[in-house]
Scaffold this active site. Structure first.
Site, PDB file in Angstrom:
ATOM      1  N   HIS B   7      45.750  34.687  38.832  1.00 37.57           N
ATOM      2  CA  HIS B   7      46.440  33.523  39.392  1.00 37.57           C
ATOM      3  C   HIS B   7      46.170  33.387  40.883  1.00 37.57           C
ATOM      4  CE1 HIS B   7      49.482  36.787  40.017  1.00 37.57           C
ATOM      5  NE2 HIS B   7      49.673  36.172  41.171  1.00 37.57           N
ATOM      6  N   HIS B  79      48.548  34.495  48.098  1.00 42.81           N
ATOM      7  CA  HIS B  79      47.646  35.562  47.652  1.00 42.81           C
ATOM      8  C   HIS B  79      46.857  35.118  46.433  1.00 42.81           C
ATOM      9  CE1 HIS B  79      51.292  36.517  45.136  1.00 42.81           C
ATOM     10  NE2 HIS B  79      50.395  36.840  44.224  1.00 42.81           N
ATOM     11  N   GLU B 130      46.039  40.732  45.310  1.00 42.76           N
ATOM     12  CA  GLU B 130      46.825  41.512  44.360  1.00 42.76           C
ATOM     13  C   GLU B 130      45.895  41.955  43.237  1.00 42.76           C
ATOM     14  OE1 GLU B 130      49.889  39.254  42.334  1.00 42.76           O
ATOM     15  OE2 GLU B 130      50.930  41.053  41.665  1.00 42.76           O
TER      16      GLU B 130
END
Lengths: 134, 134
Positions: B7, B79, B130
């Site tokens: 994502h 992020h 991430e």
């Protein structure tokens, strides 16, 4: 209306170093670097299984990403690109909803050879959004 | 090593307005808003055909995105999340290459119920990365 996430573009000062990071440290498949004088950038694509990361390094005078890199010395995410089936229909729907299209509002041929438009970050949660005709 | 782009996370001040923008103006499929008190955010997923956009709104005191929104009043991309098959192997490979893992270096259970780590933006072209175990 919007379809696939075509790519996430990351502006970098040193595209060779950024490419090596993704290739060697992150273990990703990367393309060759391509100079795109008409767009003022050199590009490398990081090919992920479901989408791409596009690395952008300034090329020549007046690169459209030069000011971004003045403000973001380490680099950073410059824009995200969504695919649309019909870019003129998408533009008209967005304009009717009050969203601002950058430039003269007419699609240009982007770095991938397809019609693109950019939308105003203030209308899209502070993110620069590119629409690309799929 | 890195696999799919899981994502792209966008921090917003008003998740209801951002959700309506993606649902109504952009014509995308959106999830319900979910409060995640353990993570200090409320989340909504924009489901694209190949990946997701995660909208994040601060929840409660000490939200991890509160300072980001102080610096980025319109919101912005917070992020990007890459999937990895083995998060401990990925961490060790990154550390051996000199990349900094945030926090104590141990994976935490993220907002999707899977082990995650965050990497230092200064080591990744100014982008907060991430890693999530797939």
């Amino acid at each position: 209306m919007i379809g696939r996430l075509n790519h996430v573009a990351i502006a970098v000062k040193d595209i060779a170093a950024a490419t090596a990071l993704y290739r060697d440290t992150m273990g990703a498949s990367v393309s060759e670097a391509v100079e795109q004088p008409a767009h003022g950038v050199t590009t490398v694509f990081i090919n992920l299984p479901n989408t791409k990361i596009e690395l952008l390094e300034p090329l020549g005078e007046n690169s459209p990403i030069a000011k971004f890199l003045e403000r973001n010395a380490d680099g950073g995410i410059h824009h995200i690109c969504y695919e649309v089936d019909d870019i003129l229909a998408a533009r008209d729907r967005l304009k009717a909803a009050g969203s601002r299209v950058l430039g003269d509002g007419e699609p240009k041929i982007g770095a991938h050879g397809k019609p693109v438009l950019f939308l105003h970050p203030k209308d899209f949660n502070g993110t620069l959004v590119e629409l690309e005709q799929a």
